[in-house]
Structure formats: structure tokens, C-alpha cells
Enzyme design. Structure first.
Site, PDB file in Angstrom:
ATOM      1  N   GLU A  16     -29.334 -41.789  46.622  1.00  0.00           N
ATOM      2  CA  GLU A  16     -29.840 -41.444  45.288  1.00  0.00           C
ATOM      3  C   GLU A  16     -29.340 -40.017  45.133  1.00  0.00           C
ATOM      4  O   GLU A  16     -28.762 -39.174  45.774  1.00  0.00           O
ATOM      5  CB  GLU A  16     -31.451 -41.329  45.370  1.00  0.00           C
ATOM      6  CG  GLU A  16     -32.286 -42.400  44.662  1.00  0.00           C
ATOM      7  CD  GLU A  16     -32.202 -42.375  43.129  1.00  0.00           C
ATOM      8  OE1 GLU A  16     -31.612 -41.389  42.863  1.00  0.00           O
ATOM      9  OE2 GLU A  16     -32.918 -43.266  42.704  1.00  0.00           O
ATOM     10  N   ARG A  96     -44.862 -40.870  48.169  1.00  0.00           N
ATOM     11  CA  ARG A  96     -43.576 -40.007  48.757  1.00  0.00           C
ATOM     12  C   ARG A  96     -43.014 -39.276  47.640  1.00  0.00           C
ATOM     13  O   ARG A  96     -43.293 -39.689  46.348  1.00  0.00           O
ATOM     14  CB  ARG A  96     -42.697 -40.956  49.644  1.00  0.00           C
ATOM     15  CG  ARG A  96     -41.868 -41.917  48.691  1.00  0.00           C
ATOM     16  CD  ARG A  96     -40.848 -42.619  49.213  1.00  0.00           C
ATOM     17  NE  ARG A  96     -40.170 -43.880  48.479  1.00  0.00           N
ATOM     18  CZ  ARG A  96     -39.466 -43.666  47.584  1.00  0.00           C
ATOM     19  NH1 ARG A  96     -38.739 -42.487  47.179  1.00  0.00           N
ATOM     20  NH2 ARG A  96     -38.933 -44.781  47.086  1.00  0.00           N
ATOM     21  N   ASN A  98     -39.612 -38.576  45.092  1.00  0.00           N
ATOM     22  CA  ASN A  98     -38.492 -39.343  44.591  1.00  0.00           C
ATOM     23  C   ASN A  98     -37.530 -38.504  43.889  1.00  0.00           C
ATOM     24  O   ASN A  98     -37.347 -37.333  44.216  1.00  0.00           O
ATOM     25  CB  ASN A  98     -39.001 -40.382  43.524  1.00  0.00           C
ATOM     26  CG  ASN A  98     -38.232 -41.820  43.454  1.00  0.00           C
ATOM     27  OD1 ASN A  98     -37.572 -42.208  44.404  1.00  0.00           O
ATOM     28  ND2 ASN A  98     -37.825 -42.317  42.439  1.00  0.00           N
ATOM     29  N   ASP A 116     -46.257 -48.179  47.659  1.00  0.00           N
ATOM     30  CA  ASP A 116     -46.442 -49.762  47.090  1.00  0.00           C
ATOM     31  C   ASP A 116     -46.316 -49.792  45.742  1.00  0.00           C
ATOM     32  O   ASP A 116     -46.525 -50.751  45.173  1.00  0.00           O
ATOM     33  CB  ASP A 116     -47.978 -49.896  47.496  1.00  0.00           C
ATOM     34  CG  ASP A 116     -48.978 -49.264  46.901  1.00  0.00           C
ATOM     35  OD1 ASP A 116     -48.564 -48.323  46.158  1.00  0.00           O
ATOM     36  OD2 ASP A 116     -50.212 -49.171  47.095  1.00  0.00           O
ATOM     37  N   ASN A 144     -38.627 -40.954  37.897  1.00  0.00           N
ATOM     38  CA  ASN A 144     -37.295 -41.085  38.175  1.00  0.00           C
ATOM     39  C   ASN A 144     -36.536 -40.340  37.475  1.00  0.00           C
ATOM     40  O   ASN A 144     -36.688 -38.909  37.507  1.00  0.00           O
ATOM     41  CB  ASN A 144     -36.848 -42.531  38.088  1.00  0.00           C
ATOM     42  CG  ASN A 144     -36.154 -43.196  39.092  1.00  0.00           C
ATOM     43  OD1 ASN A 144     -35.317 -42.739  40.073  1.00  0.00           O
ATOM     44  ND2 ASN A 144     -36.694 -44.262  39.745  1.00  0.00           N
ATOM     45  N   ASP A 192     -32.824 -45.792  36.076  1.00  0.00           N
ATOM     46  CA  ASP A 192     -33.360 -45.216  37.356  1.00  0.00           C
ATOM     47  C   ASP A 192     -32.720 -43.846  37.146  1.00  0.00           C
ATOM     48  O   ASP A 192     -33.405 -43.213  36.193  1.00  0.00           O
ATOM     49  CB  ASP A 192     -32.314 -45.709  38.457  1.00  0.00           C
ATOM     50  CG  ASP A 192     -33.253 -45.671  39.889  1.00  0.00           C
ATOM     51  OD1 ASP A 192     -33.645 -44.350  40.018  1.00  0.00           O
ATOM     52  OD2 ASP A 192     -33.006 -46.445  40.731  1.00  0.00           O
TER      53      ASP A 192
END
Length: 281
Positions: A16, A96, A98, A116, A144, A192
Site C-alpha cells: 500500500e 487499525r 489505513n 472486520d 482509503n 482504493d
């Protein structure tokens, strides 16, 4: 189709966040679930890998040297001497970091998500160099790609499950007037990471779409580059003249990974990128 090359053959679980570090002449990218920050110098071929100790969503250059990291438990700083300290610590069980991006004013806009992927379980926050944090959006699912128009007046943003790129009016570190910029059609994958080029075109990586697509400033698709691996995660212009498009990929969740899944790819001469500001902290 524009030809791609393999910049770094790797097996990142979730590659990423490619970012060109102009001062160091290198590309920085991360393996989120591998807890690693990678660097790559395309001239010398020199590479480095740093293990972060926890999942890392993004790594960006700092104005004074070193890196700012969007980590599972908050935002941390690596100094020029390789020391580490927390800038803003905010651990939430099951959540978390990103993707993240640095705005024209040097602030960090950092996203989170739940492991999740529970709807509305993530956030999108703005952090200043002294560690002051403000939650801009408190109900995102998979925060994102983020980027700004060449004049800084617009901010583009992706919450992946929505299937679209949104655009905000951006002024003085504040955003308003959110609207849809572009919708990814069913079957083409999910948006993304993204980057904005010098003409104001928006390039978005298509997760499970095996492609990077460019949209004009009017939101019309006008170019698509395809790859032989489906999980394309993010893209950024790099190289000395910012004309090479670097593309990260992922292996996570693939039942039969392509040999290049998890590698760093590059499309030479794909366009012309914008200089990326360092984090002012």
C-alpha cells in the site's frame, strides 16, 4: 495498454501507500499487514525494509527528515536518527490504521478502519505537526485514497465500500460541500488508493479490478492501465521528473495468487505527477 515493469519483486501481504520522497530520491511504500515500511531507489536499485512492530497503514516523509507513520495505535514519528516516538496515540480494540496523505499545508490526513470492516467503524482525521488531531469524518468503513487538486481547492477521498470517489471543497484546512466525483461501475472492482496528476486528473487503484483508472477533472474516465494481478491497492507518481506511475499490489485473500501479487510495479512515462509535500512535524 501501457506496459508495466516490476520495480520490486516482493510478496507483500497488503502492499500500500506508494509515496515519492523527492529529497531522498526514493519511493516509500508499506506492507500493512506485514508491519513493514519499504524504500526503493530506482537509480541505484537500493532497497530497505523496516519492521514497525504493529500494522502500518502509511509512511510519509517529514520536513525535518525521517517518517511519519499511520500505525494501528495512532500516529508515530521516526526521526532522522532512526528514533521513534508517538505523535498522537489513540488505540481502539479491533481497529487499525489505513491509508493517509499529506495536504498542501503539511498536515496529515489519516484514516482508520475496523479489522472486520464493520460499517461506520473507521475514522478520518487531520493532524498538525504538533500532534493536534481533529476527526473530520467519524463514520467511514474503509478509509482509503486521499488527494488534492493542483491548486489545493479540492480534496478527493475514497471510502472503499461506497464504490465511489467523493470530492470536497478544501480551504484553510477545512472541507465542505461533499459530493460524488465518480462512481466505479459494478464488476470493475472497488476504489482504493489514489493520486492526482499535474493536470488535475485523478488516478485510482481498483481493488479486485486489476487496473488503475484515470478520471478527468470533470469526473469522466479517460484512461485505464491493466495488470495481471487483481488486487491493485494504490498508485503514485515518482522518479526525478515525476512521470513514472508506481503501483502497489496485495496477496491477502487470494486463493491462487499471481506471481506478481504483493510486488511493486511501475509504468514508466505514464503521466506527470505533482510534488508531494512532506509532513510538517
Amino acid at each position: 495498454m501501457t506496459a508495466y515493469e516490476v520495480a520490486v519483486r516482493a510478496e507483500a501481504t497488503l502492499g500500500e501507500g506508494p509515496t515519492w520522497d523527492a529529497d531522498a530520491g526514493r519511493l516509500i511504500w508499506v506492507d500493512v499487514l506485514g508491519s513493514r515500511v519499504h524504500t526503493f531507489d530506482p537509480v541505484s536499485g537500493r532497497r530497505s525494509v523496516r519492521v514497525t512492530g504493529q500494522h502500518v497503514g502509511a509512511a510519509k516523509p517529514r520536513a525535518g527528515g525521517g517518517l511519519v507513520l499511520n500505525l494501528r495505535d495512532g500516529v508515530g514519528l521516526i526521526g532522522p536518527g532512526d528514533d521513534f516516538r508517538w505523535l498522537h496515540r489513540d488505540p481502539v480494540p479491533g481497529r487499525r490504521a489505513n491509508d493517509a496523505a499529506v495536504a498542501p499545508d503539511g498536515t496529515l490526513w489519516a484514516g482508520t478502519m475496523r479489522y472486520d470492516e464493520a460499517p461506520g467503524g473507521g475514522t478520518f482525521s487531520r493532524l498538525t505537526g504538533d500532534g493536534a488531531a481533529e476527526v473530520v469524518l467519524d463514520d467511514v468503513t474503509v478509509s482509503n485514497g486521499t488527494g488534492w487538486s493542483p491548486d489545493g481547492s479540492l480534496m478527493y477521498y475514497v471510502d472503499s465500500p461506497t464504490g465511489q470517489i467523493d470530492v470536497f471543497r478544501h480551504e484553510g484546512g477545512r472541507v465542505s460541500e461533499r459530493r460524488r466525483f465518480a462512481r466505479i461501475e459494478e464488476g470493475a472492482g472497488f476504489p482504493d488508493g489514489l493520486t492526482v496528476d499535474a493536470e488535475g486528473g485523478v488516478w485510482v487503484a481498483l481493488w479486485d479490478g486489476a487496473a488503475v483508472r484515470r478520471y478527468t477533472p470533470d469526473g469522466e474516465p479517460d484512461r485505464e492501465i491493466t495488470f495481471p494481478t487483481p488486487r491493485i491497492t494504490a498508485c503514485a507518481f515518482g522518479g526525478p521528473d515525476l512521470t513514472d506511475l508506481y503501483v502497489t499490489t496485495a496477496r491477502v485473500g487470494l486463493t491462487a495468487p499471481h506471481p506478481l501479487a504483493g510486488s511493486l510495479l511501475v509504468v514508466p512515462g505514464a503521466g506527470k505527477g505533482l510534488p508531494q509535500p512532506p509532513f510538517a512535524g
